[in-house]
Design a protein around this motif. Structure first.
Motif, short mmCIF file in Angstrom:
data_model
loop_
_atom_site.label_atom_id
_atom_site.label_comp_id
_atom_site.label_asym_id
_atom_site.label_seq_id
_atom_site.Cartn_x
_atom_site.Cartn_y
_atom_site.Cartn_z
N ARG A 14 24.21 50.65 36.73
CA ARG A 14 23.38 51.06 38.06
C ARG A 14 22.02 49.67 38.70
O ARG A 14 22.10 49.50 37.84
CB ARG A 14 22.66 51.86 36.73
N ASN A 15 21.88 50.39 40.13
CA ASN A 15 21.32 49.92 40.93
C ASN A 15 19.86 51.09 40.93
O ASN A 15 19.17 50.66 42.45
CB ASN A 15 22.05 49.59 42.12
N GLY A 16 19.77 52.21 40.71
CA GLY A 16 18.44 52.82 40.83
C GLY A 16 18.52 53.69 41.45
O GLY A 16 18.09 54.90 42.25
N ALA A 17 20.10 53.71 42.06
CA ALA A 17 20.24 54.78 43.28
C ALA A 17 20.84 56.34 42.74
O ALA A 17 20.70 57.17 43.35
CB ALA A 17 21.36 54.68 44.64
N LEU A 18 21.54 56.32 41.96
CA LEU A 18 21.25 57.54 41.05
C LEU A 18 21.04 57.79 39.55
O LEU A 18 20.81 56.38 38.73
CB LEU A 18 23.22 57.42 40.67
N ASP A 19 20.29 58.65 39.20
CA ASP A 19 19.85 58.40 38.01
C ASP A 19 20.45 60.40 37.61
O ASP A 19 19.92 61.00 37.88
CB ASP A 19 18.71 58.14 38.03
N PHE A 20 21.16 59.77 36.36
CA PHE A 20 21.33 61.11 35.46
C PHE A 20 21.29 60.96 34.21
O PHE A 20 20.94 61.90 33.05
CB PHE A 20 23.15 60.82 35.19
N GLY A 21 20.15 60.05 33.66
CA GLY A 21 19.06 60.93 32.55
C GLY A 21 19.11 60.23 31.87
O GLY A 21 19.06 59.96 30.59
N TRP A 22 19.82 58.40 32.36
CA TRP A 22 20.54 57.18 31.07
C TRP A 22 19.04 57.02 29.95
O TRP A 22 19.50 57.14 29.19
CB TRP A 22 21.08 56.70 31.75
N ASP A 23 18.27 56.86 30.75
CA ASP A 23 17.26 56.44 30.23
C ASP A 23 16.12 57.23 29.14
O ASP A 23 15.64 56.97 28.34
CB ASP A 23 16.16 55.78 30.90
N SER A 24 16.64 58.62 29.13
CA SER A 24 15.86 58.97 28.05
C SER A 24 16.81 59.45 27.18
O SER A 24 16.57 60.49 26.05
CB SER A 24 15.79 60.31 28.92
N PHE A 25 17.40 59.10 27.20
CA PHE A 25 18.98 59.19 25.93
C PHE A 25 18.30 58.61 24.33
O PHE A 25 17.48 57.13 25.14
CB PHE A 25 20.74 59.11 26.30
N ASP A 26 18.50 58.89 23.37
CA ASP A 26 18.20 57.61 22.50
C ASP A 26 19.23 57.13 22.38
O ASP A 26 20.28 57.00 22.72
CB ASP A 26 18.38 58.65 20.55
N GLU A 27 19.52 55.88 21.53
CA GLU A 27 20.41 54.82 20.88
C GLU A 27 22.19 55.50 20.71
O GLU A 27 22.77 54.74 21.04
CB GLU A 27 19.37 53.39 20.18
N GLU A 28 20.96 56.31 19.43
CA GLU A 28 22.82 56.92 19.24
C GLU A 28 23.51 57.69 20.19
O GLU A 28 25.12 57.58 20.40
CB GLU A 28 22.37 57.45 17.78
N THR A 29 22.45 58.43 21.00
CA THR A 29 23.48 58.99 21.76
C THR A 29 23.78 58.29 22.99
O THR A 29 25.35 58.62 23.15
CB THR A 29 22.66 60.33 22.37
N LYS A 30 23.43 57.28 23.03
CA LYS A 30 23.69 56.63 24.60
C LYS A 30 25.25 55.30 23.83
O LYS A 30 26.64 55.91 24.15
CB LYS A 30 23.28 55.59 23.99
N LEU A 31 25.61 55.42 23.06
CA LEU A 31 26.05 54.55 21.96
C LEU A 31 27.65 55.79 21.82
O LEU A 31 28.96 55.47 21.62
CB LEU A 31 25.98 54.71 20.54
N GLN A 32 27.37 56.95 21.40
CA GLN A 32 28.59 58.03 21.69
C GLN A 32 28.75 58.20 22.71
O GLN A 32 30.57 58.08 23.12
CB GLN A 32 27.79 58.83 21.17
N LYS A 33 27.96 58.54 23.80
CA LYS A 33 28.63 58.65 25.03
C LYS A 33 28.75 57.12 25.78
O LYS A 33 30.73 58.17 26.19
CB LYS A 33 27.87 59.40 26.09
N ARG A 34 29.76 56.04 25.39
CA ARG A 34 29.55 55.08 26.08
C ARG A 34 30.84 54.60 25.63
O ARG A 34 32.16 54.93 25.29
CB ARG A 34 28.74 54.04 25.77
N ALA A 35 31.46 55.59 23.84
CA ALA A 35 32.41 55.42 23.33
C ALA A 35 33.05 56.46 23.98
O ALA A 35 34.19 55.91 24.20
CB ALA A 35 32.15 55.85 21.94
N VAL A 36 32.61 57.39 24.11
CA VAL A 36 33.30 58.49 25.24
C VAL A 36 34.28 58.24 26.66
O VAL A 36 35.03 58.48 26.61
CB VAL A 36 32.80 60.50 25.30
N GLU A 37 32.79 57.46 26.99
CA GLU A 37 33.41 57.21 27.57
C GLU A 37 35.10 56.07 27.99
O GLU A 37 35.61 56.01 29.09
CB GLU A 37 32.30 56.34 29.08
#
Length: 66
Positions: A14-37
């Motif tokens: 990420r370079n700050g150009a696009l913001d899909f709200g990633w920073d607003s997720f908690d750590e568990e949600t981030k791990l789940q979304k990363r695993a899905v991807e």
């Protein structure tokens, strides 16, 4: 080209150009979304491998007729 280092995780380009709200997720949600991807990427790779195998076998036309 901008040097992108110091991401949150390996492969974080990420370079700050696009913001899909990633920073607003908690750590568990981030791990789940990363695993899905990762799983979707693996499925896409398997699909491409299957197409390459059927191309070598000569029967791709059975899947994608003209």
């Amino acid at each position: 080209m901008k040097d992108i280092t110091g991401g949150e995780f390996p492969g974080d380009f990420r370079n700050g150009a696009l913001d899909f709200g990633w920073d607003s997720f908690d750590e568990e949600t981030k791990l789940q979304k990363r695993a899905v991807e990762l799983n979707q990427g693996r499925a896409a790779q398997m699909g491409m491998l299957a197409l390459m195998v059927h191309d070598k076998l000569g029967n791709v036309e059975n899947f994608f007729p003209n």
